[in-house]
Design a protein around this motif. Structure first.
Motif, mmCIF file in Angstrom:
data_model
loop_
_atom_site.group_PDB
_atom_site.id
_atom_site.type_symbol
_atom_site.label_atom_id
_atom_site.label_comp_id
_atom_site.label_asym_id
_atom_site.label_seq_id
_atom_site.Cartn_x
_atom_site.Cartn_y
_atom_site.Cartn_z
ATOM 1 N N ALA A 457 0.850 -1.193 0.000
ATOM 2 C CA ALA A 457 0.000 0.000 0.000
ATOM 3 C C ALA A 457 0.881 1.237 0.000
ATOM 4 N N TRP A 458 0.286 2.375 -0.339
ATOM 5 C CA TRP A 458 0.978 3.656 -0.262
ATOM 6 C C TRP A 458 0.526 4.397 0.997
ATOM 7 N N LEU A 459 1.410 5.252 1.510
ATOM 8 C CA LEU A 459 1.073 6.066 2.671
ATOM 9 C C LEU A 459 0.142 7.206 2.263
ATOM 10 N N TYR A 460 -0.713 7.623 3.206
ATOM 11 C CA TYR A 460 -1.533 8.801 2.939
ATOM 12 C C TYR A 460 -0.623 10.025 2.796
ATOM 13 N N PRO A 461 -0.890 10.898 1.833
ATOM 14 C CA PRO A 461 -0.018 12.049 1.575
ATOM 15 C C PRO A 461 0.085 12.981 2.774
ATOM 16 N N SER A 462 1.239 13.617 2.897
ATOM 17 C CA SER A 462 1.467 14.511 4.032
ATOM 18 C C SER A 462 0.563 15.736 3.973
ATOM 19 N N THR A 463 0.341 16.275 2.766
ATOM 20 C CA THR A 463 -0.509 17.461 2.654
ATOM 21 C C THR A 463 -1.937 17.157 3.078
ATOM 22 N N GLU A 464 -2.434 15.993 2.726
ATOM 23 C CA GLU A 464 -3.805 15.622 3.094
ATOM 24 C C GLU A 464 -3.939 15.471 4.596
ATOM 25 N N ARG A 465 -2.969 14.847 5.226
ATOM 26 C CA ARG A 465 -3.050 14.629 6.676
ATOM 27 C C ARG A 465 -2.823 15.924 7.438
ATOM 28 N N SER A 466 -2.135 16.873 6.826
ATOM 29 C CA SER A 466 -1.907 18.165 7.487
ATOM 30 C C SER A 466 -3.118 19.077 7.378
ATOM 31 N N LEU A 467 -3.837 18.992 6.277
ATOM 32 C CA LEU A 467 -4.895 19.949 5.997
ATOM 33 C C LEU A 467 -6.300 19.420 6.238
ATOM 34 N N ASN A 468 -6.455 18.115 6.294
ATOM 35 C CA ASN A 468 -7.792 17.542 6.456
ATOM 36 C C ASN A 468 -7.894 16.815 7.799
ATOM 37 N N PRO A 469 -8.589 17.397 8.763
ATOM 38 C CA PRO A 469 -8.711 16.748 10.074
ATOM 39 C C PRO A 469 -9.475 15.429 10.017
ATOM 40 N N ASN A 470 -10.167 15.164 8.917
ATOM 41 C CA ASN A 470 -10.905 13.908 8.787
ATOM 42 C C ASN A 470 -10.059 12.782 8.191
ATOM 43 N N ALA A 471 -8.808 13.088 7.876
ATOM 44 C CA ALA A 471 -7.927 12.048 7.353
ATOM 45 C C ALA A 471 -7.672 11.004 8.438
ATOM 46 N N PRO A 472 -7.650 9.727 8.073
ATOM 47 C CA PRO A 472 -7.432 8.683 9.065
ATOM 48 C C PRO A 472 -5.986 8.642 9.536
ATOM 49 N N ALA A 473 -5.736 7.834 10.548
ATOM 50 C CA ALA A 473 -4.369 7.633 11.026
ATOM 51 C C ALA A 473 -3.526 7.072 9.890
ATOM 52 N N GLN A 474 -2.238 7.396 9.942
ATOM 53 C CA GLN A 474 -1.353 6.932 8.884
ATOM 54 C C GLN A 474 -1.264 5.407 8.882
ATOM 55 N N ARG A 475 -1.135 4.836 7.695
ATOM 56 C CA ARG A 475 -1.011 3.391 7.538
ATOM 57 C C ARG A 475 0.461 3.000 7.433
ATOM 58 N N GLU A 476 0.715 1.702 7.372
ATOM 59 C CA GLU A 476 2.034 1.162 7.060
ATOM 60 C C GLU A 476 2.032 0.713 5.606
ATOM 61 N N ILE A 477 3.200 0.680 4.992
ATOM 62 C CA ILE A 477 3.229 0.258 3.588
ATOM 63 C C ILE A 477 3.002 -1.245 3.441
ATOM 64 N N THR A 478 2.999 -1.970 4.549
ATOM 65 C CA THR A 478 2.694 -3.399 4.500
ATOM 66 C C THR A 478 1.229 -3.702 4.794
ATOM 67 N N ASP A 479 0.416 -2.651 5.003
ATOM 68 C CA ASP A 479 -1.017 -2.871 5.187
ATOM 69 C C ASP A 479 -1.633 -3.335 3.871
ATOM 70 N N ASN A 480 -2.668 -4.139 3.963
ATOM 71 C CA ASN A 480 -3.339 -4.624 2.765
ATOM 72 C C ASN A 480 -4.529 -3.746 2.402
ATOM 73 N N ILE A 481 -4.705 -3.516 1.105
ATOM 74 C CA ILE A 481 -5.957 -2.963 0.610
ATOM 75 C C ILE A 481 -7.021 -4.058 0.789
ATOM 76 N N PHE A 482 -8.268 -3.690 0.893
ATOM 77 C CA PHE A 482 -9.294 -4.656 1.322
ATOM 78 C C PHE A 482 -9.377 -5.901 0.462
ATOM 79 N N TRP A 483 -9.052 -5.806 -0.837
ATOM 80 C CA TRP A 483 -9.167 -6.972 -1.719
ATOM 81 C C TRP A 483 -7.933 -7.872 -1.677
#
Length: 485
Positions: A457-483
């Motif tokens: 997986a890719w990490l959530y972008p830094s700009t999104e997590r800085s500017l959007n309070p509704n952004a979820p907690a950061q993931r790990e690059i080894t997390d799986n997408i749901f499928w």
């Protein structure tokens, strides 16, 4: 493409500011401009898509995470090769996808009176949203691109569930696109459609093919057998190169393939062929190896293919010239190389897998062989004898057939759809058969992940997590997408 668009805008401005205009027409508030029409907005959206697909996706982490290529001599080994990611790595993709292409496409679907333009825009919206989900997981969807005043001024959209909201929503978007396209067959769009130049029949094939991809992607976790059977029975699909959706580039300055332009603006193409891929190709006696990669022209391997193990460039003599190694060929890297959105071989592989899993109306052996042969044909090769050596049989166990489909599909994306190669390798690397993470792929020696673990997986972008309070907690690059399981 850019040249066409630039000329079009110059002509538009000239027409709007002719010497015959009245003072009233000329005296316009400089902060308020006339709205662009459907043609200009669609052209801009497709232009950004070319960069997004070829540079943000194909020429990024996926270039080495798919293990088609590995870091080469000439620069210090990069973070991508060590599986080190920081959130800022993905700012550009996120911004260009949402603020540029999706914003334009969303405007068309909400405001256009043309069924043709709405249909085309919805196909491209579904394509872009699926890409975002397949890299990040949960993303803004139902509240996305709603920052304009007329859309509610929502600059902090909530995130939707990739599994329960977005993927089903993508099917709905494509159904809406097909409904519009079905009644727009005689309505021409024109050259502002850089992909099909207004051929509605081909847009319908693209929409059905993308819908098949979306439905098939959840096969390991949420089978959609009935919907897939119905789609294959009733839909028309991308079947040949003539149907293939791609964004063309002439190769002249200002209209070059985005990957080529990006690389040549910097240090050039410094990636070498990865032995993870070369080993598979050579074990299969696959003649595509000399089309994907160049032969070494100097050194001990002169006249032969010569790659290196994934992530081991530091073990090579730093004085070696790049000509000692196999590099990206003209097929994979060039100024006029088109940006392929979906290929006929991808769709035939989807149909082969659908027939194997769900017993669709397709003959699975024919679909599989057609997938492989169509890729050979595009490369200018005759794959007839090669296909016969693969031994695909509908009588084989499902997992054996899926392994064969998965490996051949991954091979076929080399040089054209590198990002999709990484995505589908993750999907086919399933609990029943870890064909990539416990077989084909090699662990780079400098990887920060444990041996046998690879990014998923890719990490959530830094700009999104800085500017959007509704952004979820950061993931790990080894997390799986749901499928992906």
């Amino acid at each position: 493409m850019k040249n066409k668009f630039s000329i079009f805008l110059i002509l538009l401005l000239t027409l709007n500011f002719s010497c015959n205009d009245s003072l009233e027409e000329v005296n316009i508030d400089p902060n308020t401009f006339p709205s662009a029409g459907d043609p200009q907005i669609l052209s801009a959206a497709i232009g950004f898509m070319g960069y997004i697909v070829e540079t943000d996706l194909n020429y990024s982490e996926s270039f080495v995470w798919s293990q088609y290529y590995t870091w080469g001599i000439g620069v210090s080994i990069g973070n991508e090769e060590r599986y080190v990611s920081v959130a800022g790595d993905f700012d550009g993709y996120w911004q260009r996808a949402y603020a540029n292409s999706l914003a334009d496409l969303d405007y068309i679907t909400k405001n256009s009176t043309s069924a043709a333009y709405r249909g085309v825009a919805n196909v491209l919206k579904a394509y872009l949203y699926q890409g975002l989900v397949d890299h990040f997981g949960d993303i803004p969807f139902t509240e996305a691109v709603s920052g304009a005043i007329e859309d509610g001024s929502n600059l902090t959209p909530n995130y939707d569930s990739a599994e329960t909201i977005i993927y089903p929503g993508l099917v709905t978007i494509l159904d809406e696109a097909l409904a519009d396209l079905d009644v727009a067959e005689t309505e021409l769009i024109g050259e502002d459609d850089f992909i099909y130049e207004g051929d509605i029949t081909k847009w319908i094939k693209f929409a059905n093919s993308l819908k098949l991809r979306i439905l098939m992607r959840t096969s390991e976790v949420s089978p959609q057998g009935a919907a897939i059977q119905s789609l294959v029975s009733t839909g028309t699909f991308i079947e040949s190169e003539d149907d293939m959706p791609f964004i063309p580039f002439s190769g002249v300055s200002g209209d070059q393939n985005p990957m080529f332009a990006r690389a040549e603006f910097g240090v050039g193409m410094f990636y070498f062929a990865s032995n993870a891929t070369l080993n598979v190709l050579q074990d299969l006696n696959d003649p595509r190896d000399e089309v994907f990669y160049t032969l070494a022209t100097t050194g001990d391997f002169e006249g032969n293919l010569h790659g290196i193990d994934q992530g081991t460039v530091d073990n090579e003599d730093f004085t070696n010239p790049s000509s000692n190694y196999s590099l990206a060929s003209d097929y994979a890297y060039g100024d006029s190389k088109p940006v392929i959105l979906m290929s006929p071989w991808e769709v035939w592989f989807l149909r082969a897998e659908a027939a194997a899993r769900y017993g669709t109306a397709d003959d699975e052996t024919t679909a599989f062989e057609t997938a492989v042969l169509s890729n050979f044909t595009y490369l200018g090769l005759d794959g007839t004898s090669y296909v016969s050596t693969l031994g695909y049989s509908s009588a084989d166990a499902l997992d054996d057939k899926l392994d064969l489909i998965g490996v051949q599909k991954w091979i076929s994306f080399n040089g054209t759809q590198e990002d999709e190669g990484w995505i589908e390798a993750r999907r086919f690397d399933r609990p029943a058969s870890r064909i990539f993470t416990d077989g084909i792929w090699q662990t780079p020696p400098l990887s920060v992940l444990p041996a046998g673990e690879f990014p998923s997986a890719w990490l959530y972008p830094s700009t999104e997590r800085s500017l959007n309070p509704n952004a979820p907690a950061q993931r790990e690059i080894t997390d799986n997408i749901f499928w992906d399981n």
